[in-house]
Design an enzyme around this catalytic site. Structure first.
Site, PDB file in Angstrom:
ATOM      1  N   ASP A  79     -11.061   3.028  -5.965  1.00  0.00           N
ATOM      2  CA  ASP A  79     -11.778   2.156  -5.281  1.00  0.00           C
ATOM      3  C   ASP A  79     -13.022   1.865  -5.903  1.00  0.00           C
ATOM      4  O   ASP A  79     -13.621   2.774  -6.808  1.00  0.00           O
ATOM      5  CB  ASP A  79     -12.005   2.791  -3.912  1.00  0.00           C
ATOM      6  CG  ASP A  79     -12.302   1.952  -2.614  1.00  0.00           C
ATOM      7  OD1 ASP A  79     -13.137   1.166  -2.656  1.00  0.00           O
ATOM      8  OD2 ASP A  79     -11.277   2.023  -1.700  1.00  0.00           O
TER       9      ASP A  79
ATOM     10  N   ASP B 215     -13.012  -1.553 -10.176  1.00  0.00           N
ATOM     11  CA  ASP B 215     -13.176  -2.786  -9.654  1.00  0.00           C
ATOM     12  C   ASP B 215     -11.863  -3.639  -9.975  1.00  0.00           C
ATOM     13  O   ASP B 215     -11.815  -3.822 -11.256  1.00  0.00           O
ATOM     14  CB  ASP B 215     -14.510  -3.397 -10.144  1.00  0.00           C
ATOM     15  CG  ASP B 215     -14.877  -4.640  -9.834  1.00  0.00           C
ATOM     16  OD1 ASP B 215     -14.036  -5.185  -9.132  1.00  0.00           O
ATOM     17  OD2 ASP B 215     -15.766  -5.111 -10.167  1.00  0.00           O
ATOM     18  N   VAL B 216     -11.298  -4.021  -9.205  1.00  0.00           N
ATOM     19  CA  VAL B 216     -10.156  -4.612  -9.315  1.00  0.00           C
ATOM     20  C   VAL B 216     -10.236  -6.198  -9.954  1.00  0.00           C
ATOM     21  O   VAL B 216      -9.278  -6.853 -10.392  1.00  0.00           O
ATOM     22  CB  VAL B 216      -9.159  -4.855  -8.349  1.00  0.00           C
ATOM     23  CG1 VAL B 216      -8.442  -3.306  -8.021  1.00  0.00           C
ATOM     24  CG2 VAL B 216      -9.569  -5.551  -7.194  1.00  0.00           C
TER      25      VAL B 216
ATOM     26  N   ASN C 167      -3.316  -2.231  -2.863  1.00  0.00           N
ATOM     27  CA  ASN C 167      -3.698  -2.441  -1.334  1.00  0.00           C
ATOM     28  C   ASN C 167      -5.049  -3.135  -1.579  1.00  0.00           C
ATOM     29  O   ASN C 167      -5.343  -3.579  -0.602  1.00  0.00           O
ATOM     30  CB  ASN C 167      -3.768  -0.878  -0.666  1.00  0.00           C
ATOM     31  CG  ASN C 167      -4.473  -0.810   0.417  1.00  0.00           C
ATOM     32  OD1 ASN C 167      -3.976  -1.582   1.503  1.00  0.00           O
ATOM     33  ND2 ASN C 167      -5.656  -0.317   0.465  1.00  0.00           N
TER      34      ASN C 167
ATOM     35  N   SER D 274       0.482  -9.416   3.898  1.00  0.00           N
ATOM     36  CA  SER D 274       0.150  -9.519   5.537  1.00  0.00           C
ATOM     37  C   SER D 274       0.971 -10.384   6.041  1.00  0.00           C
ATOM     38  O   SER D 274       1.718 -11.261   5.472  1.00  0.00           O
ATOM     39  CB  SER D 274      -1.320 -10.317   5.433  1.00  0.00           C
ATOM     40  OG  SER D 274      -1.700 -10.733   6.700  1.00  0.00           O
TER      41      SER D 274
ATOM     42  N   TYR E 239      -7.190 -16.685   3.479  1.00  0.00           N
ATOM     43  CA  TYR E 239      -6.694 -15.295   3.304  1.00  0.00           C
ATOM     44  C   TYR E 239      -5.058 -15.444   3.429  1.00  0.00           C
ATOM     45  O   TYR E 239      -4.554 -14.916   2.620  1.00  0.00           O
ATOM     46  CB  TYR E 239      -6.891 -14.807   4.747  1.00  0.00           C
ATOM     47  CG  TYR E 239      -6.605 -13.413   4.575  1.00  0.00           C
ATOM     48  CD1 TYR E 239      -7.017 -12.353   4.033  1.00  0.00           C
ATOM     49  CD2 TYR E 239      -5.483 -12.875   5.672  1.00  0.00           C
ATOM     50  CE1 TYR E 239      -6.466 -11.098   3.904  1.00  0.00           C
ATOM     51  CE2 TYR E 239      -4.816 -11.730   5.729  1.00  0.00           C
ATOM     52  CZ  TYR E 239      -5.502 -10.455   4.980  1.00  0.00           C
ATOM     53  OH  TYR E 239      -4.916  -9.369   5.029  1.00  0.00           O
TER      54      TYR E 239
ATOM     55  N   LYS F 177      -2.577 -13.890   0.494  1.00  0.00           N
ATOM     56  CA  LYS F 177      -1.486 -13.124   0.830  1.00  0.00           C
ATOM     57  C   LYS F 177       0.225 -13.750   0.761  1.00  0.00           C
ATOM     58  O   LYS F 177       1.014 -13.056   0.612  1.00  0.00           O
ATOM     59  CB  LYS F 177      -1.565 -12.757   2.135  1.00  0.00           C
ATOM     60  CG  LYS F 177      -2.774 -11.537   2.423  1.00  0.00           C
ATOM     61  CD  LYS F 177      -2.757 -10.676   1.645  1.00  0.00           C
ATOM     62  CE  LYS F 177      -3.866  -9.689   1.713  1.00  0.00           C
ATOM     63  NZ  LYS F 177      -3.713  -8.711   0.979  1.00  0.00           N
TER      64      LYS F 177
ATOM     65  N   THR G   4      -1.786  -7.401  12.355  1.00  0.00           N
ATOM     66  CA  THR G   4      -3.059  -7.310  12.627  1.00  0.00           C
ATOM     67  C   THR G   4      -3.306  -5.765  12.727  1.00  0.00           C
ATOM     68  O   THR G   4      -2.780  -4.998  13.705  1.00  0.00           O
ATOM     69  CB  THR G   4      -3.902  -7.655  13.788  1.00  0.00           C
ATOM     70  OG1 THR G   4      -3.603  -9.457  13.603  1.00  0.00           O
ATOM     71  CG2 THR G   4      -5.258  -7.714  13.547  1.00  0.00           C
TER      72      THR G   4
END
Length: 250
Positions: free
Chosen positions: A37, A53-54, A80, A132, A145, A149, A177
């Site tokens: 993270d 840091d992706v 994730n 998602s 978004y 996804k 959600t």
């Protein structure tokens, strides 16, 4: 359940929300787990916190190398880490589109790319990407978004085809959600948070938000060696939102 005994997993975005639930579920089942993270979580009970840091390839490579060095390899990668976005196709400028795609899509590319040399050495290699419901259902005010996804779902299937004969399974989980900190922040900014929460619950056929733990159980199944014949799947954890058409309650 001990199907993860001896296996090593890395979970991006592992410090909170769905990521933290995945870390906990894998650890409970015997895996040694690294939570990657932006801010490394404190090490505790077999869980290694690693700063990553992706959006930074060097950071990702260093983090994956740290996990492999500490635990002696890597068997499972859970991609994730992600960020949200609101608005129609006209509501976000190019910079915002690039920022979200950089995290949500290229972040997974960077992490998988760094992990592949280690996964190729594993007899139980698996990658699980967290997508998602927005990848498969048209949701209002989610153009950016949804695009990110949708790319994750397509990427997952392409990766599954590329790496299956190397012994690496790749799958995707598509949550509805979920009751995560990001949704909490959206609700806090709403004019009527309670009404907005009720509307989000009502659009899912089972009438409530998905819990992070429910998503984590799906991730654990797809990551597990017992799912050895499952690859290239997009598994919905959405209370039936994608496929069910219930009659309205009267």
């Amino acid at each position: 359940m001990a199907e993860f005994d001896g296996l090593v997993a890395a979970v991006t975005g592992g410090a909170s929300g769905i990521g933290a639930a995945v870390v906990a579920a894998l650890r409970e089942r015997g895996a040694r787990v690294a939570a990657l993270d932006l801010r490394a979580a404190p090490e505790a009970d077999g869980v290694l916190g690693v700063q990553a840091d992706v959006t930074d390839d060097a950071s990702v490579r260093e983090a994956i190398g740290t996990v492999a060095d500490r635990f002696g390899g890597l068997d499972i990668l859970v991609n994730n880490a992600g960020i949200g976005a609101q608005g129609t196709v006209a509501d976000n400028d190019d910079a915002e589109w690039l920022r979200v795609l950089d995290v949500n899509v290229l972040g997974m590319v960077r992490t998988a790319r760094a992990a592949l040399p280690y996964l190729r050495r594993s007899d139980s290699a698996a990658i699980v990407n967290v997508g998602s419901i927005a990848a498969t259902a048209g949701l209002p005010q989610r153009a950016l978004y949804s695009a990110s996804k949708g790319a994750v779902l397509a990427l997952s299937r392409a990766m599954a085809a590329d790496h299956l004969r190397e012994g690496i399974r790749v799958n995707c989980v598509n949550p509805g959600t979920a009751d995560t900190p990001w949704i909490g922040r959206l609700l806090d900014r709403a004019d009527d948070p309670e009404a907005e929460r009720a509307a989000l619950c009502a659009r899912q056929p089972h009438g409530r938000l998905v819990s992070p733990e429910e998503v984590a159980h799906a991730v654990v199944y797809l990551a597990s060696p017992v799912a050895g014949s499952t690859s290239g799947v997009g598994l919905a954890v959405d209370g039936g939102m994608q496929d069910l058409r219930l009659r309205p309650v009267t």
